[in-house]
Design an enzyme around this catalytic site. Structure first.
Site, PDB file in Angstrom:
ATOM      1  N   HIS A  69       0.723  -0.960   0.302  1.00  0.00           N
ATOM      2  CA  HIS A  69       0.220  -0.326   0.149  1.00  0.00           C
ATOM      3  C   HIS A  69       1.043   1.826  -0.252  1.00  0.00           C
ATOM      4  O   HIS A  69       0.538   2.756  -0.650  1.00  0.00           O
ATOM      5  CB  HIS A  69      -0.761   0.034   0.640  1.00  0.00           C
ATOM      6  CG  HIS A  69      -2.253  -0.808   1.053  1.00  0.00           C
ATOM      7  ND1 HIS A  69      -2.618  -2.406   1.670  1.00  0.00           N
ATOM      8  CD2 HIS A  69      -3.558  -0.714   0.732  1.00  0.00           C
ATOM      9  CE1 HIS A  69      -3.713  -2.850   1.161  1.00  0.00           C
ATOM     10  NE2 HIS A  69      -4.115  -1.924   0.492  1.00  0.00           N
ATOM     11  N   GLY A  70       2.203   1.362   0.296  1.00  0.00           N
ATOM     12  CA  GLY A  70       3.025   2.363   0.515  1.00  0.00           C
ATOM     13  C   GLY A  70       4.104   1.887   0.930  1.00  0.00           C
ATOM     14  O   GLY A  70       4.160   1.450   1.897  1.00  0.00           O
TER      15      GLY A  70
END
Lengths: 363, 468
Positions: free
Chosen positions: B324-325
């Site tokens: 996701h990051g």
């Protein structure tokens, strides 16, 4: 494997017509329903635009003269003094200052046409600030403000697009500006993002602290005029401080105006269509358009060149330090760009004198 | 370019009309590939090259896998593909994060490393298209899919604009066969696609984007707000992220559908789930199933005993968080969900006979699941460990918080949203929409858009008075 899959090939023409008709029904419904929603969108309230227009609308048949433009008109023309000056010359007239701070050429045009669409019965003269039809550079930080969206009617957007394409800028910038104007027109036409404002307005709850730049009483007693001297607070106080701190710069700005005014002007790309449409709208209600250059802080060679062409609306030029030196001295200035009350009073008396012959002609 | 931007509507109208006017599949695919390049290039045309590299690499490896008979060589090609894809992803998405983390770690140990790091722009959608492309080489390696012969087909599979920047993550095995199917306009479920696009647009542009400023304000300074405001902001973020992501997926599925392509369902009412495993079967389905099929099961899944299952869950969810990051809060979020799933798994293993489904039990399960999902979002969205803990402390009464409140209207809106969510799951609107005659649908659809656009977060800015 590839197939022949033209979606029209196996669709009878009657079915195709039926489908296109459905798309049209949906599109027309969307446009009509949007028009209904748009009718509920309140006018922008910032800096008293809505308050002034509402006041004018509810007293539309009481005024002979209306002043339209930016803060240079709003803060510089006192209708009560103009009316008194005209009265001294045997002319009975009542005027109203419909100008609002931050007005630009197209916004003024939109406001003017909205006011004229009310069919005011007594209106004889519209005094309109001469501003450039410049749709290419004046957005500054206000591109998607409700004021900017507000004037993007299809007609006004069309005029703006013509100005963009006539301007001397790069093709890429023209495309970008045109797209911005089209987006703003879509936002206006389909009331995009206006839901909260509609609901708050219907509930009588405005979120804008600047909603009432002028109260009903002030509009009534001052006929739309308010001197900046009365607003020594907030952002306006800073303007005053700026002037007092930068007197040398002010002197230099004033000194540059004559040269700017004398600069050669090429009107080949001027948006004459916009000017003619504006003049026609004024003539249609039986009034006359007068253009004005209030004392400012830069030269207006384009307006002066237009003024020299006899076929265009009369121009009242007060933006000339040689003819009107007092307007360009600190005593009659509130800040770099605006007159103070004393300056506004003198200018209003002068406007009365200049308007008198026109009013006699109109009577 | 986003689906709620005006220019997307212009691009899609052109893409749609030309696409259905072309007579054969080949030109249509080329046209869609061109539109996909325009769509992606509108963000930054320079990164078309990076996507092109990824496409060329995996196309070539796919062809090599098809031509290589020995298992050892095939495995070698697969390793090249995975290393190259993850290498590109690691460089563009995680390089700065790892370098910064290493510097902080060294500083904590008393060293003084040179803090200069390369600033790298994160290419939009890189996580999505890299995973998509990797799924292709893995499937070809597993012989679950024949290597694609046409470069255009493979490029379109990776770059297909409806799902390019935010998913759903399409599997090659699902999409590539569609490129060879007959595609007829009469097969397009126009009404369903149009309604789905509008629903997605409302979720994204009218709900998520309007909620965002309030959420941002509270998360930025939770200590300034009281406990109720901190709870409301967290629930609003719960709504925002769902509406944002599922709304975008809805629009992607609808857009692809109007071009005759089927994309994977990505969200299935996750906020109605009554346990965390069910939640993951309903939330971002294309990602969770990707991790299940390409990581969890190859790691052994649940076939190697209880403790290995738990470990596998942890590995998968920490990597899922990292996907996701590039930030520690995403890793912590992944670990949090790994913990929840492990606990749920352990509980389920102990109590398989528990099939209680009384209304009270169901509500309790749903409430507990929602509470933990909310705290998961707090970790996910929190602006640093300090503010995250502050928010948690205020919510749980360990800290008194500030005096600022949020309007109670938000509670009514949240309750309304939940009710709509439940009604939507029951499909209450489906039958009335389907029963409308064509002209009635056209009228209703046109009116619905006219009533939707005023609620779009338009980026309205207050008028700034310059000294005109």
């Amino acid at each position: 494997m590839t197939q022949s899959i033209d979606f029209t090939a196996h669709m009878k023409s009657s079915r195709l017509i039926a489908r296109v008709s459905l798309v049209l029904v949906g599109t027309i419904t969307f446009v009509l329903a949007s028009a209904i929603v748009r009718g509920f969108v309140p006018w922008p309230e910032e800096y008293g635009l809505r308050a002034k227009f509402d006041y004018f609308a509810s007293h539309k048949d009481e005024f002979d003269i209306a002043y339209v433009g930016s803060s240079r008109v709003f803060r510089s023309i006192d209708p009560l003094i103009v009316d008194a000056g005209l009265r001294e010359r045997g002319i009975t007239a009542r005027s109203f200052n419909l100008a609002v701070g931050g007005m630009t050429g197209f916004e003024s045009d939109h406001l003017l046409k909205a006011a004229l669409s009310l069919q005011p019965k007594r209106l004889k003269v519209i005094v309109l600030e001469d501003q450039p039809w410049d749709a290419s550079s004046y957005f500054l930080g206000n591109t998607f403000s409700s004021r900017s969206i507000f004037w993007h009617s299809p007609a006004e957007t069309w005029l703006a697009l013509k100005s963009v394409f006539a301007s001397e800028t790069t093709a890429a910038k023209k495309m970008a500006l045109s797209w911005t104007h089209l987006r703003l027109c879509a936002m206006k036409s389909f009331a995009i993002g206006e839901g909260p404002r509609i609901v708050l307005d219907r509930l009588g709850m405005s979120r804008d602290p600047l909603r009432r730049a002028l109260s009903e009483d002030q509009l009534s007693s001052g006929a739309g005029f308010q001197a900046l001297d009365e607003l020594i607070a907030g952002e306006f106080a800073d303007w005053r401080k700026n002037l007092l701190a930068r007197t040398d710069e002010f002197t230099a700005i004033v000194a540059a105006i004559p040269a700017q005014n004398a600069a050669p002007v090429d009107l080949a790309n001027y948006n004459f269509a916009a000017l003619e449409s504006q003049n026609d709208a004024v003539v249609d209600v039986g009034a006359r358009l007068v253009r004005i250059l209030p004392p400012g802080s830069e030269g207006q060679p384009e307006a002066l060149e237009l003024g020299r062409r006899g076929s265009f609306p009369k121009l009242l030029d007060y933006n000339d330090p040689a003819r009107f030196p007092a307007y360009f001295q600190l005593d009659w200035r509130f800040d770099l760009h605006h007159l103070n009350r004393a300056g506004a009073e003198d200018l209003s008396r002068r406007i009365a004198a200049d308007l008198a012959p026109l009013m006699r002609g109109a009577n | 370019m986003l689906f709620n931007e005006a220019r997307f509507f212009v691009l899609f109208a052109i893409a749609f009309l030309v696409y259905w006017t072309l007579r054969t599949n080949g030109p249509r695919k080329l046209w869609l590939l061109l539109c996909s390049c325009v769509f992606y290039g509108a963000w930054d045309w320079r990164f078309l090259g990076l996507m092109g590299l990824s496409i060329t690499l995996d196309y070539g490896i796919g062809r090599a896998l098809a031509a290589t008979p020995t298992e050892r060589s095939r495995r070698g090609w697969l390793v090249v593909s995975i290393c190259a894809n993850l290498g590109i992803l690691a460089f563009f998405k995680y390089y700065g994060f790892f370098v910064d983390s290493a510097i902080e770690f060294l500083q904590a140990l008393g060293f003084a490393p040179n803090p200069r790091t390369l600033q790298i722009v994160l290419p939009v959608g890189i996580s999505f298209y890299t995973f998509q492309s990797m799924s292709y080489t893995i499937d070809v390696y597993r012989r679950g899919l024949a290597a694609v012969k046409s470069f255009t087909d493979f490029a379109l599979f990776v770059a297909f604009f409806p799902q390019l920047v935010a998913g759903p993550i399409v599997r090659a095995v699902d999409f590539i066969p569609q490129l060879h199917e007959k595609r007829w306009w009469k097969d397009v479920r126009v009404r369903a696609c149009l309604v789905l696009f509008l629903v997605g647009f409302i979720k994204k542009a009218c709900l998520a984007d309007n909620i965002a400023p309030t959420v941002d304000t509270v998360f930025k300074d939770p200590a300034a707000f009281d406990a109720a405001a901190n709870w409301i902001a967290l629930v609003l973020y719960h709504v925002q992220i769902y509406c944002d992501f599922s709304g975008y997926s809805d629009m992607a599925i609808a857009t692809a559908g109007l071009l005759g392509y089927r994309l994977t369902l990505n969200f299935d009412f996750p906020y109605l789930a009554s346990n965390i495993a069910e939640w993951w079967r309903r939330w971002h389905i294309s990602l969770s199933s990707w991790f299940r099929d390409y990581l969890y099961i190859p790691l052994g899944g649940n076939r190697r005993g209880r403790w290995r299952t738990y470990l596998n869950l942890y590995i998968v969810f920490i990597l899922c968080g990292l996907w996701h990051g590039a930030s520690w809060n995403f890793i912590a979020w992944g670990a949090f969900h790994g913990t929840l799933l492990t606990l749920h798994r352990a509980w389920s293993d102990r109590d398989r006979a528990d099939t209680r489904s009384s209304p009270l039990a169901n509500v309790s399960k749903w409430t507990l699941t929602t509470l933990f999902v909310l705290w998961g979002w707090l970790i996910f969205r929190g602006e640093g460990a300090t503010k995250t803990l502050t928010m948690f402390h205020i919510q749980t009464g360990l800290d008194s918080g500030g005096a600022t409140s949020l309007s109670a209207w938000w509670l009514a809106l949240i309750a309304g949203g939940l009710a709509l969510h439940m009604l939507a799951r029951r499909g209450v609107m489906r039958r009335p929409i389907e029963s409308l005659p064509d002209w009635g649908f056209a009228l209703a659809y046109g009116s619905a858009w006219a009533l939707t656009l005023p609620w779009m977060a338009s980026g309205y800015t207050p008028f700034i008075y310059f000294q005109f």
